[in-house]
Design a protein around this motif. Structure first.
Motif, PDB file in Angstrom:
ATOM      1  N   ASP A  16       0.767  -1.441  -0.227  1.00  0.00           N
ATOM      2  CA  ASP A  16       0.347   0.127   0.360  1.00  0.00           C
ATOM      3  C   ASP A  16       0.397   0.994  -0.401  1.00  0.00           C
ATOM      4  N   TYR A  17       2.095   1.023   0.734  1.00  0.00           N
ATOM      5  CA  TYR A  17       2.725   2.388   1.154  1.00  0.00           C
ATOM      6  C   TYR A  17       3.741   2.734  -0.651  1.00  0.00           C
ATOM      7  N   HIS A  18       4.350   1.499  -1.234  1.00  0.00           N
ATOM      8  CA  HIS A  18       4.386   2.261  -2.730  1.00  0.00           C
ATOM      9  C   HIS A  18       3.304   1.970  -3.143  1.00  0.00           C
ATOM     10  N   ILE A  19       2.412   1.858  -3.288  1.00  0.00           N
ATOM     11  CA  ILE A  19       1.935   2.458  -4.642  1.00  0.00           C
ATOM     12  C   ILE A  19       1.923   4.064  -4.704  1.00  0.00           C
ATOM     13  N   PHE A  20       1.796   4.565  -3.744  1.00  0.00           N
ATOM     14  CA  PHE A  20       2.406   6.306  -4.446  1.00  0.00           C
ATOM     15  C   PHE A  20       3.874   6.209  -3.389  1.00  0.00           C
ATOM     16  N   ASP A  21       4.604   5.536  -2.805  1.00  0.00           N
ATOM     17  CA  ASP A  21       5.916   6.061  -2.628  1.00  0.00           C
ATOM     18  C   ASP A  21       5.978   7.033  -1.800  1.00  0.00           C
ATOM     19  N   GLN A  22       5.242   7.518  -0.678  1.00  0.00           N
ATOM     20  CA  GLN A  22       5.253   9.164  -0.604  1.00  0.00           C
ATOM     21  C   GLN A  22       5.319   9.068   1.108  1.00  0.00           C
ATOM     22  N   ILE A  23       6.307  10.161   1.361  1.00  0.00           N
ATOM     23  CA  ILE A  23       6.991   9.617   3.313  1.00  0.00           C
ATOM     24  C   ILE A  23       5.976  10.276   4.023  1.00  0.00           C
ATOM     25  N   ASP A  24       4.840  11.222   3.597  1.00  0.00           N
ATOM     26  CA  ASP A  24       4.493  12.218   4.472  1.00  0.00           C
ATOM     27  C   ASP A  24       3.122  11.711   3.441  1.00  0.00           C
ATOM     28  N   ARG A  25       2.314  10.455   1.907  1.00  0.00           N
ATOM     29  CA  ARG A  25       1.455  10.382   2.676  1.00  0.00           C
ATOM     30  C   ARG A  25       0.287  10.152   3.423  1.00  0.00           C
ATOM     31  N   PRO A  26      -0.808  10.429   3.797  1.00  0.00           N
ATOM     32  CA  PRO A  26      -1.038   9.892   5.355  1.00  0.00           C
ATOM     33  C   PRO A  26      -1.758   8.587   4.764  1.00  0.00           C
ATOM     34  N   ILE A  27      -1.996   8.006   6.536  1.00  0.00           N
ATOM     35  CA  ILE A  27      -1.837   6.112   6.524  1.00  0.00           C
ATOM     36  C   ILE A  27      -3.556   6.306   6.197  1.00  0.00           C
ATOM     37  N   GLU A  28      -4.323   5.630   5.339  1.00  0.00           N
ATOM     38  CA  GLU A  28      -5.321   4.672   5.809  1.00  0.00           C
ATOM     39  C   GLU A  28      -5.234   3.473   6.093  1.00  0.00           C
ATOM     40  N   ASN A  29      -5.496   3.078   7.169  1.00  0.00           N
ATOM     41  CA  ASN A  29      -5.211   2.005   8.102  1.00  0.00           C
ATOM     42  C   ASN A  29      -6.705   0.785   7.491  1.00  0.00           C
ATOM     43  N   PRO A  30      -6.935   0.137   6.791  1.00  0.00           N
ATOM     44  CA  PRO A  30      -8.051  -0.711   6.834  1.00  0.00           C
ATOM     45  C   PRO A  30      -8.640  -1.785   7.790  1.00  0.00           C
ATOM     46  N   TYR A  31      -7.730  -0.745   9.374  1.00  0.00           N
ATOM     47  CA  TYR A  31      -8.609  -1.971   9.909  1.00  0.00           C
ATOM     48  C   TYR A  31      -8.353  -1.339  11.374  1.00  0.00           C
TER      49      TYR A  31
END
Length: 202
Positions: A16-31
């Motif tokens: 999921d992180y490497h879809i955008f590979d951006q350090i500051d992209r907000p986390i979208e926790n699915p759980y």
């Protein structure tokens, strides 16, 4: 088996992180927020962002000011990582609170969460080592070296996964008991780091 669940969640977080590979992209926790799965996903996302911060700061052409900025970001991220590990240990302390250890029960040298922390880092090593083997611009020697390391990492994950499952089973059965020492880091505490509170000798 918690290790199987953890490894799947770690893999998802990394992908999921490497879809955008951006350090500051907000986390979208699915759980769900109050679940162990939520904590595991969060833990691996934190590790993944920190992994890439470590890459950035090692750029030999980085300006000193930018390098200091990233060093401080890494320091802050490491504190968040430690806090999250302790949340996971708190989950297990609560889970096993009604277990009565046997008279000859022993304490493990590492808490469940710190072992899970190593499993998360291992997932990142495996992902990035595998990426090295998929590159098209590398020599055969580089491929062979990375493939050999990847095989070792995969074996390491298998062994560590089994150890984590065994530890949790032993705690559940009373063969071992949890004893958690909080990290008590001093360098981030303005009341304990003499550089931050002012060293009277300086």
């Amino acid at each position: 088996m918690i290790s199987e669940t953890a490894n799947k969640i770690f893999q998802k977080a990394i992908l999921d992180y490497h879809i955008f590979d951006q350090i500051d992209r907000p986390i979208e926790n699915p759980y769900g927020e109050n679940t162990l799965e939520h904590l595991l996903y969060l833990k691996c996302w934190i590790d993944t962002a920190q992994w890439h911060m470590e890459d950035v700061v090692r750029n030999p052409d980085i300006a000193p000011e930018e390098g200091l900025y990233w060093k401080r970001r890494i320091d802050q991220q490491n504190q968040v990582r430690t806090d999250t590990v302790e949340f996971i240990d708190s989950y297990y302390l609560n889970l096993f609170k009604n277990i009565t250890p046997k008279n000859d029960a022993k304490v493990n040298s590492e808490s469940p969460a710190w072992a899970i922390d190593r499993l998360s880092i291992l997932a990142l090593k495996i992902f990035h080592m595998e990426q090295e083997t998929l590159r098209t611009d590398i020599s055969e020697a580089h491929f062979s070296k990375c493939k050999e390391k990847l095989d070792i990492l995969l074996e390491q994950r298998k062994d560590l996964s089994q150890s984590i499952d065994d530890l949790l089973a032993d705690i559940q059965s009373g063969q071992k008991y949890m004893k958690v020492y909080r990290q008590m880091k001093m360098y981030n505490d303005p009341t304990m780091n003499p550089v931050l509170y002012g060293n009277p000798k300086s």
